[in-house]
Enzyme design. Structure first.
Site, PDB file in Angstrom:
ATOM      1  N   HIS A 121       1.009  -1.085  -0.119  1.00 39.97           N
ATOM      2  CA  HIS A 121      -0.146   0.138   0.045  1.00 39.97           C
ATOM      3  C   HIS A 121       0.729   1.331  -0.047  1.00 39.97           C
ATOM      4  CE1 HIS A 121      -4.457   1.221   0.980  1.00 39.97           C
ATOM      5  NE2 HIS A 121      -3.652   2.443   0.626  1.00 39.97           N
ATOM      6  N   ASN A 304     -12.004  -0.802  -5.026  1.00 34.81           N
ATOM      7  CA  ASN A 304     -12.212   0.327  -4.115  1.00 34.81           C
ATOM      8  C   ASN A 304     -13.031   1.445  -4.919  1.00 34.81           C
ATOM      9  OD1 ASN A 304     -10.357  -0.794  -2.574  1.00 34.81           O
ATOM     10  ND2 ASN A 304      -8.331   0.428  -2.652  1.00 34.81           N
TER      11      ASN A 304
HETATM   12  C1  PNW Z   1      -7.158   5.461  -1.667  1.00 35.03           C
HETATM   13  N1  PNW Z   1      -7.434  10.148  -6.178  1.00 35.03           N
HETATM   14  O1  PNW Z   1      -6.561   6.413  -2.348  1.00 35.03           O
HETATM   15  C2  PNW Z   1      -6.178   4.444  -0.880  1.00 35.03           C
HETATM   16  O2  PNW Z   1      -6.260   3.206  -1.229  1.00 35.03           O
HETATM   17  C3  PNW Z   1      -6.342   5.154   0.495  1.00 35.03           C
HETATM   18  O3  PNW Z   1      -4.813   4.864   1.276  1.00 35.03           O
HETATM   19  C4  PNW Z   1      -6.692   6.509   0.731  1.00 35.03           C
HETATM   20  O4  PNW Z   1      -6.707   6.868   1.796  1.00 35.03           O
HETATM   21  C5  PNW Z   1      -8.371   6.413   0.286  1.00 35.03           C
HETATM   22  O5  PNW Z   1      -8.386   6.242  -1.140  1.00 35.03           O
HETATM   23  C6  PNW Z   1      -8.956   7.729   0.269  1.00 35.03           C
HETATM   24  O6  PNW Z   1      -8.498   8.650  -0.625  1.00 35.03           O
HETATM   25  C7  PNW Z   1      -6.847   7.361  -3.217  1.00 35.03           C
HETATM   26  O7  PNW Z   1      -6.534  11.064  -6.276  1.00 35.03           O
HETATM   27  C8  PNW Z   1      -6.072   8.387  -3.224  1.00 35.03           C
HETATM   28  O8  PNW Z   1      -8.019   9.909  -7.156  1.00 35.03           O
HETATM   29  C9  PNW Z   1      -6.426   9.377  -4.303  1.00 35.03           C
HETATM   30  C10 PNW Z   1      -7.273   9.124  -5.172  1.00 35.03           C
HETATM   31  C11 PNW Z   1      -7.693   7.842  -5.401  1.00 35.03           C
HETATM   32  C12 PNW Z   1      -7.593   7.096  -4.409  1.00 35.03           C
END
Ligand code: PNW
Length: 483
Positions: A121, A304
């Site tokens: 991760h 996710n």
């Molecule tokens: C996911 N974007 O991350 C991750 O798996 C987590 O660690 C994170 O805290 C969670 O979603 C919430 O953000 C993302 O910019 C981070 O599109 C950024 C993006 C998408 C997913």
């Protein structure tokens, strides 16, 4: 109207976390820097200059945090292992680091919670980035070495193995937009990184199988992808249609096609034609046999889901939403073709991240996966929302918006199951408010509130509600009138 929505027997109700976001203890017991330790020290990279040095201090508070999961009736807990803790500087195994995860797994097993382990991760050892990181093919082989160290130490306790979390973020936020560590803004380098990440995934699946990680032995191996539902803002505008196609190509199909069909999508060749990384087209990264390695069957697909996207090619800023507080580099495109995609607001409610709330898109995504790909059983490995929380004088956190967000998405998931999609679990993102990457501590995704000054944990109303859903394996009744 009152309806109870039941979930299939054995459905998993869990929460998810990630090592760098909660553990802290960044230099304890032999841990060495990851790319996130480095990146958080780059001036301007993270909102408010935050970092994960302490985070939720989970490394020292792990048993109490697992006790929270018990209180919340969770039957699964998804966590990630920190590579720089168990193979510091990508060198030999570090027993103290491995012991932490062995204790974590034991705590979970003691209380009947299924450990669900993610190998990567995002906390790549910095020494590997210094050698090129995921743009260097060798990193995929180093990932195998690390994965085997973890597997050999924990296979007696852990049955559920996930190779990567969200390779899209690692590849395109890390090497194309630079919004995430290592912060490189190198266009098609993101595609090279994506290929090496997926190669690493396939190689690890292969090696874990050799060591007996098969369903016959009660083990499950999979990957977690973050996928979106792209919708052209103006379907009559060919440029918007093409923006939605490009978003789909570089968010969804660039991962799903190799994984489930053993090939890269045809249309991306034209999108990136003429673009090079270190003087060569990205396809030079693909060696004979790589796609066979990537496409070998897996036992579970983690999805996710946070939001869909209304995609446009228009640069008209008056179509964009109100300014939300975004980290410094958020504006640079994550598309490796370098072409603009804008995301005009569609009048939907938005979360604290400015992400649109569109639960029906989750149903649509799951139906699409079922219809277009030969997917294994699906687990929602993350879904949740950030909202600003207030602890009230009675010591509670009344986070009705988060509760409603989760409720609506669990309903959308139930809809997909009712329509025949094999979904076997739902992990809320996230157990604890934590270090939200480029947003630092400014965004709270937890169902449990964390007071960072005292490290005090307070279950929010959403957590108490979720505990009821988990215990009943059902949503109690439809909440007519919710938005
Ligand atoms: C996911 N974007 O991350 C991750 O798996 C987590 O660690 C994170 O805290 C969670 O979603 C919430 O953000 C993302 O910019 C981070 O599109 C950024 C993006 C998408 C997913």
């Amino acid at each position: 109207m009152t309806t109870t929505l039941h979930f299939p027997d054995g459905f998993l109700w869990g929460s998810a976390t990630a090592s760098y976001q909660i553990e802290g203890a960044h230099d304890i017991d032999g841990r060495t820097p990851s790319i996130w330790d480095t990146f958080t020290r780059v001036p301007g990279a993270i909102l408010n200059g935050d970092n994960g040095d302490v985070a939720c201090d989970h490394y020292h508070r792990m048993p109490a945090d697992i006790a929270l999961c018990t209180q919340l009736n969770l039957n699964a807990y998804r966590f990630s292992v920190a590579w720089p803790r168990v193979r510091p500087d990508a060198g030999p195994a570090n027993q103290k680091g491995l012991d932490f995860y062995a204790r974590l797994a034991d705590e979970l097993l003691d209380v009947g919670i299924t450990p669900w382990l993610t190998l990567y991760h995002w906390d790549l050892p910095q020494v590997l980035e210094d050698a090129g990181g995921w743009t260097n093919r060798d990193t995929a082989y180093r990932f195998v070495d690390y994965a085997l160290t973890v597997f050999d130490a924990l296979a007696d306790r852990v049955d559920h193995w996930t190779t990567l979390n969200e390779p899209w973020c690692s590849a395109f936020l890390g090497y194309t937009s630079g919004q995430h560590a290592p912060g490189r803004q190198e266009g098609v380098a993101g595609l090279v990184a994506a290929h090496h990440l997926m190669l690493g995934h396939g190689l690890v699946v292969d090696e874990l199988r050799r060591r007996g990680a098969t369903p016959d032995n009660g083990k499950q191996v999979g990957i977690t992808l973050n996928l979106t539902v792209p919708t052209p803002i103006n379907p009559g505008d060919p440029d918007d249609l093409d923006a939605a196609r490009r978003l789909d190509a570089f968010s969804n199909r660039v991962f799903c096609d190799p994984l489930f069909a053993g090939r890269y999508p045809d249309d991306i060749a034209a999108d990136v034609s003429g673009l090079t990384f270190q003087g060569r087209p990205w396809t030079d990264a693909i060696a004979d046999g790589d796609l066979e390695v990537i496409a070998q069957p897996i036992d579970a697909l983690g999805v996710n889901f946070y939001h869909g996207d209304g995609a446009s090619a228009s640069a008209r800023t008056d179509l964009l939403g109100d300014e939300v507080l975004t980290p410094p580099r958020a504006a640079s495109p994550a598309q490796p073709d370098g072409r603009r995609i804008t995301f005009p607001r569609r009048g939907l409610p938005v979360t604290g991240m400015g992400w649109e709330v569109q639960p029906a898109a989750l149903t649509e995504l799951l139906l699409r996966l079922r219809d277009e790909y030969a997917v294994p059983p699906i687990y929602i490995t993350e879904n949740g929302a950030a909202y600003p929380d207030v602890v009230t004088p009675d010591g509670a956190v009344h986070d009705e918006q988060r509760r409603s967000f989760i409720d609506l998405h669990v309903r959308a998931l139930h809809d997909a199951i009712a329509r025949g999609v094999d979904v076997r679990g739902y992990f809320v993102w996230t157990l604890l408010d934590n270090f939200e990457w480029a947003w630092g501590y400014s965004q709270r995704f937890g169902i449990v509130h964390v007071d960072y000054a005292t490290q005090q944990r307070t279950p929010k109303d959403s957590a108490l509600w979720f505990a009821g859903v988990a215990a009943a394996n059902a949503l109690p009744e439809s909440r007519g009138g919710d938005t």
